[in-house]
Design a protein around this motif. Structure first.
Motif, PDB file in Angstrom:
ATOM      1  N   PHE B  20      71.061  72.418   9.535  1.00 27.76           N
ATOM      2  CA  PHE B  20      71.777  73.613   8.794  1.00 27.76           C
ATOM      3  C   PHE B  20      72.697  72.939   7.954  1.00 27.76           C
ATOM      4  O   PHE B  20      73.707  72.364   8.573  1.00 27.76           O
ATOM      5  CB  PHE B  20      72.257  74.667   9.593  1.00 27.76           C
ATOM      6  CG  PHE B  20      72.637  75.968   9.060  1.00 27.76           C
ATOM      7  CD1 PHE B  20      71.789  76.645   8.318  1.00 27.76           C
ATOM      8  CD2 PHE B  20      74.011  76.400   9.086  1.00 27.76           C
ATOM      9  CE1 PHE B  20      72.277  77.658   7.500  1.00 27.76           C
ATOM     10  CE2 PHE B  20      74.468  77.344   8.468  1.00 27.76           C
ATOM     11  CZ  PHE B  20      73.679  78.086   7.816  1.00 27.76           C
ATOM     12  N   ASP B  21      72.579  73.158   6.550  1.00 30.91           N
ATOM     13  CA  ASP B  21      73.537  72.856   5.682  1.00 30.91           C
ATOM     14  C   ASP B  21      73.770  71.189   5.518  1.00 30.91           C
ATOM     15  O   ASP B  21      74.476  70.999   4.729  1.00 30.91           O
ATOM     16  CB  ASP B  21      74.947  73.378   6.092  1.00 30.91           C
ATOM     17  CG  ASP B  21      74.916  75.014   5.755  1.00 30.91           C
ATOM     18  OD1 ASP B  21      74.101  75.314   4.955  1.00 30.91           O
ATOM     19  OD2 ASP B  21      76.023  75.461   5.691  1.00 30.91           O
ATOM     20  N   ILE B  22      72.954  70.580   6.149  1.00 32.56           N
ATOM     21  CA  ILE B  22      73.528  69.091   5.981  1.00 32.56           C
ATOM     22  C   ILE B  22      72.109  68.231   5.690  1.00 32.56           C
ATOM     23  O   ILE B  22      72.193  67.208   5.056  1.00 32.56           O
ATOM     24  CB  ILE B  22      74.159  68.311   7.237  1.00 32.56           C
ATOM     25  CG1 ILE B  22      73.101  68.526   8.529  1.00 32.56           C
ATOM     26  CG2 ILE B  22      75.276  69.159   7.459  1.00 32.56           C
ATOM     27  CD1 ILE B  22      73.625  67.953   9.659  1.00 32.56           C
ATOM     28  N   LEU B 153      70.794  63.231   4.417  1.00 31.77           N
ATOM     29  CA  LEU B 153      71.893  63.625   5.146  1.00 31.77           C
ATOM     30  C   LEU B 153      73.080  63.679   4.400  1.00 31.77           C
ATOM     31  O   LEU B 153      73.440  62.619   3.788  1.00 31.77           O
ATOM     32  CB  LEU B 153      71.830  62.908   6.510  1.00 31.77           C
ATOM     33  CG  LEU B 153      73.535  63.081   7.097  1.00 31.77           C
ATOM     34  CD1 LEU B 153      73.467  64.337   7.775  1.00 31.77           C
ATOM     35  CD2 LEU B 153      73.752  62.055   8.078  1.00 31.77           C
ATOM     36  N   THR B 154      73.614  64.812   4.078  1.00 32.62           N
ATOM     37  CA  THR B 154      75.110  65.081   3.492  1.00 32.62           C
ATOM     38  C   THR B 154      76.070  65.237   4.719  1.00 32.62           C
ATOM     39  O   THR B 154      76.243  66.301   5.018  1.00 32.62           O
ATOM     40  CB  THR B 154      75.089  66.324   2.616  1.00 32.62           C
ATOM     41  OG1 THR B 154      73.890  66.320   1.731  1.00 32.62           O
ATOM     42  CG2 THR B 154      76.343  66.221   1.544  1.00 32.62           C
ATOM     43  N   ARG B 155      76.614  63.994   5.077  1.00 40.77           N
ATOM     44  CA  ARG B 155      77.323  63.922   6.097  1.00 40.77           C
ATOM     45  C   ARG B 155      78.937  64.604   5.881  1.00 40.77           C
ATOM     46  O   ARG B 155      79.353  65.376   6.669  1.00 40.77           O
ATOM     47  CB  ARG B 155      77.781  62.670   6.613  1.00 40.77           C
ATOM     48  CG  ARG B 155      78.450  62.767   7.960  1.00 40.77           C
ATOM     49  CD  ARG B 155      79.167  61.338   8.415  1.00 40.77           C
ATOM     50  NE  ARG B 155      80.249  61.050   7.325  1.00 40.77           N
ATOM     51  CZ  ARG B 155      81.307  61.566   7.707  1.00 40.77           C
ATOM     52  NH1 ARG B 155      81.632  62.301   8.530  1.00 40.77           N
ATOM     53  NH2 ARG B 155      82.347  61.054   6.649  1.00 40.77           N
ATOM     54  N   ASP B 161      79.818  61.710   1.311  1.00 48.88           N
ATOM     55  CA  ASP B 161      79.271  60.806   1.983  1.00 48.88           C
ATOM     56  C   ASP B 161      77.785  61.339   2.314  1.00 48.88           C
ATOM     57  O   ASP B 161      77.503  62.170   2.957  1.00 48.88           O
ATOM     58  CB  ASP B 161      79.890  60.641   3.566  1.00 48.88           C
ATOM     59  CG  ASP B 161      79.368  59.519   4.488  1.00 48.88           C
ATOM     60  OD1 ASP B 161      78.655  58.737   3.855  1.00 48.88           O
ATOM     61  OD2 ASP B 161      79.870  59.226   5.400  1.00 48.88           O
ATOM     62  N   VAL B 163      73.668  59.868   3.431  1.00 46.56           N
ATOM     63  CA  VAL B 163      73.063  58.825   4.072  1.00 46.56           C
ATOM     64  C   VAL B 163      71.400  59.422   3.505  1.00 46.56           C
ATOM     65  O   VAL B 163      71.029  60.209   3.715  1.00 46.56           O
ATOM     66  CB  VAL B 163      73.111  58.961   5.640  1.00 46.56           C
ATOM     67  CG1 VAL B 163      72.485  57.940   6.238  1.00 46.56           C
ATOM     68  CG2 VAL B 163      74.700  58.863   5.821  1.00 46.56           C
ATOM     69  N   GLN B 164      70.682  58.295   3.261  1.00 47.82           N
ATOM     70  CA  GLN B 164      69.292  58.322   2.981  1.00 47.82           C
ATOM     71  C   GLN B 164      68.681  57.917   4.343  1.00 47.82           C
ATOM     72  O   GLN B 164      68.509  56.972   5.150  1.00 47.82           O
ATOM     73  CB  GLN B 164      68.773  57.336   1.749  1.00 47.82           C
ATOM     74  CG  GLN B 164      67.479  57.460   1.232  1.00 47.82           C
ATOM     75  CD  GLN B 164      67.787  58.412   0.059  1.00 47.82           C
ATOM     76  OE1 GLN B 164      68.525  58.239  -0.870  1.00 47.82           O
ATOM     77  NE2 GLN B 164      66.691  59.713  -0.059  1.00 47.82           N
ATOM     78  N   ILE B 165      67.795  59.077   4.711  1.00 46.78           N
ATOM     79  CA  ILE B 165      66.958  58.774   5.787  1.00 46.78           C
ATOM     80  C   ILE B 165      65.562  58.529   5.894  1.00 46.78           C
ATOM     81  O   ILE B 165      65.031  59.299   4.990  1.00 46.78           O
ATOM     82  CB  ILE B 165      67.160  60.166   6.890  1.00 46.78           C
ATOM     83  CG1 ILE B 165      68.374  60.850   7.040  1.00 46.78           C
ATOM     84  CG2 ILE B 165      66.509  60.166   8.180  1.00 46.78           C
ATOM     85  CD1 ILE B 165      69.332  60.314   7.837  1.00 46.78           C
ATOM     86  N   LEU B 211      66.199  62.624  13.960  1.00 42.60           N
ATOM     87  CA  LEU B 211      66.585  61.511  13.097  1.00 42.60           C
ATOM     88  C   LEU B 211      66.325  60.158  14.008  1.00 42.60           C
ATOM     89  O   LEU B 211      65.653  59.232  13.154  1.00 42.60           O
ATOM     90  CB  LEU B 211      68.093  61.551  13.028  1.00 42.60           C
ATOM     91  CG  LEU B 211      68.745  62.813  12.102  1.00 42.60           C
ATOM     92  CD1 LEU B 211      70.266  62.740  12.471  1.00 42.60           C
ATOM     93  CD2 LEU B 211      68.395  62.478  10.788  1.00 42.60           C
TER      94      LEU B 211
END
Lengths: 312, 312
Positions: B20-22, B153-155, B161, B163-165, B211
């Motif tokens: 949620f949201d990330i 992922l928007t950490r 920040d 991250v490409q998953i 993940l």
């Protein structure tokens, strides 16, 4: 069939800041050892508890090391009993997974009496029976890493689903145990039953960043993610000097620092062995500044889980 | 310096059941296109909104595509203005990231007017300005994947920040959009501000499993993890036929099925292209059974983010 089997299971750090009740990792320098002797008399009997803790329940239905054994003997209908010696290397109420380690060591040893036929998930199930006696709650964040080694995700217990998470080789752990006991049940009671969604979202982002950092070997991503916004604020007041200890760790280069399990032990991840000693000394000094004596360990993170150390 | 630049930004699925949201991912078959014309007159003017949505705010301070442009022109002190044409490919209020895509496309196009010197994180910042106008809240689960492509992922947004998953190549997405509009703000209001810790622990376990499954290429781990225990129960009642649609997807082999963003669109992950058509047809049939018309797309998951499609 052996007459006597001894197994060792490592201490563990549960929660790991971002994975409340689901993440944990094993330490390589401390743990509990359980020796099982086959006896003609049926049932499970504890004959000795020694080491750093001796004041534990002696009833087979009450001790974390033996509850799983009782069920194990019943399930397999074995025509003998077990006499149990427990060597505690893990301090009581330290947040280092002592009850889990004893439970795991006992079942790993017991497995030798059935020719090692238990699956690892079956060993985990029996060990969880013991852990539930100790904590009043069943979760795998200590039992799983004590059995599997390394950093583990316990995604589910029904059915059991465990994932081994890789950690960059050079990272290691500093664990500092203050001489201050917390009861695990009390540590659970300070956590509210409901928490704000916004905090969950931030904590999820950190969990996701932390796991990604582990899989990608990205130390800076681990550093940016390894912080507990959810549980630590509630438990930190139970640990004298915690905020200074955490600050001391971070100021000396730690990637992150939080409470080990329910506390009061505090762990830090550090980039390499060279940083570990400085971080350890700074953390101990901070506890000393709060008038708290402490012990400390430095451990690698990719260390093995429980194993049989002697069989005869 | 160009006179006219056209950029495309893809539709996206935000939240992805467990983040949620990330978390969010881009689709490859649908999106918004924005064309910027350099004008002598300063400021930002919307000259045309066409495509599947035309009833959008025309003021430069109100439209998601232009809010970031206004700030961009101010920050760079550029001696010209921009006339904006918006081609909407993404239905309004569909939960497919339409406002994010327009915002991203506009800034990606604008970047060409400063020689492409914006960092990707800077493009993201400007695009988020537009997104905040639309949703009344700033989070990156649509803007980020629309810009970066793939699963992101928007950490953190402060600082940014991302991250490409990785996602196993063969997995693809089915997205079904029912003809039923939900306002994003309403979809937020149905979610309680506080949620039970126990639910959060289970959701965290699924996020971590999901993940890990993506990084390890473990399709079954993805299947076991891709379920939303936190948000979906609150939003599902807003979507007529949702539970039947989800069941139809899972019965036809989908790895998971949940709400896309705030809904009402519903996405499913499927193991491969061969499964995708059966899952799509079953999901649409389930919506039809609830008397809801729908459109559907099948998309790969490792598709590119926004890009310039024409410059002259």
């Amino acid at each position: 069939m052996p007459q006597k089997v001894t197994a060792f299971a490592p201490a563990t750090v549960g929660n790991v800041a971002v994975g409340f009740d689901i993440l944990g990792f094993a330490l390589d320098t401390i743990g509990d050892t359980v020796t099982l002797h086959r006896t003609e008399q049926r049932g499970v009997e504890i004959s000795d508890i020694r080491g750093v803790v001796t004041d534990l329940p002696r009833g087979a239905d009450e001790n974390t090391a033996t509850v799983g054994l009782v069920q194990f003997l019943a399930d397999f209908g074995l025509p003998f009993g077990l006499r149990v010696e427990i060597d505690k290397g893990i301090p009581l109420g330290s947040g280092m997974g002592g009850s889990a380690a004893s439970a795991v060591a006992a079942i790993v040893a017991a497995n030798a009496f059935v020719g090692g036929k238990l699956l690892r998930t079956e060993i985990l199930s029996y060990a969880l029976l013991g852990e539930s006696v100790a904590s009043g709650d069943v979760h795998g964040d200590n039992v799983t890493p004590s059995l599997y080694g390394g950093l583990t995700l316990t995604r589910s217990l029904e059915p059991i689903d465990v994932v081994q998470i890789p950690v960059p080789d050079e990272i290691c752990c500093v664990l500092v145990h203050p001489e201050h006991r917390i009861d695990t049940r009390n540590a659970r009671q300070v956590i509210p039953k409901d928490l704000p969604l916004s905090t969950f979202v931030q904590q999820s982002a950190n969990l996701a960043g932390f796991l990604s950092g582990c899989f990608m070997g990205d130390t800076e991503l681990i550093r940016n993610s390894l912080q507990d916004l959810l549980i630590e604020p509630h438990r930190a007041p139970l640990i004298p000097g915690f905020s200074q200890v955490r600050q001391a760790a971070l100021s000396n280069g730690a990637l992150g620092c939080s409470i080990s399990g329910a506390g009061p032990s505090v762990f830090a991840w550090v980039k390499n062995q060279a940083d570990a000693e400085a971080v350890r000394d700074a953390m101990r000094a901070a506890f000393a500044g709060a008038s708290v004596e402490s012990s400390a360990w430095i451990s690698s993170l990719n260390c093995p889980g429980a194993s049989i150390v002697e069989e005869g």
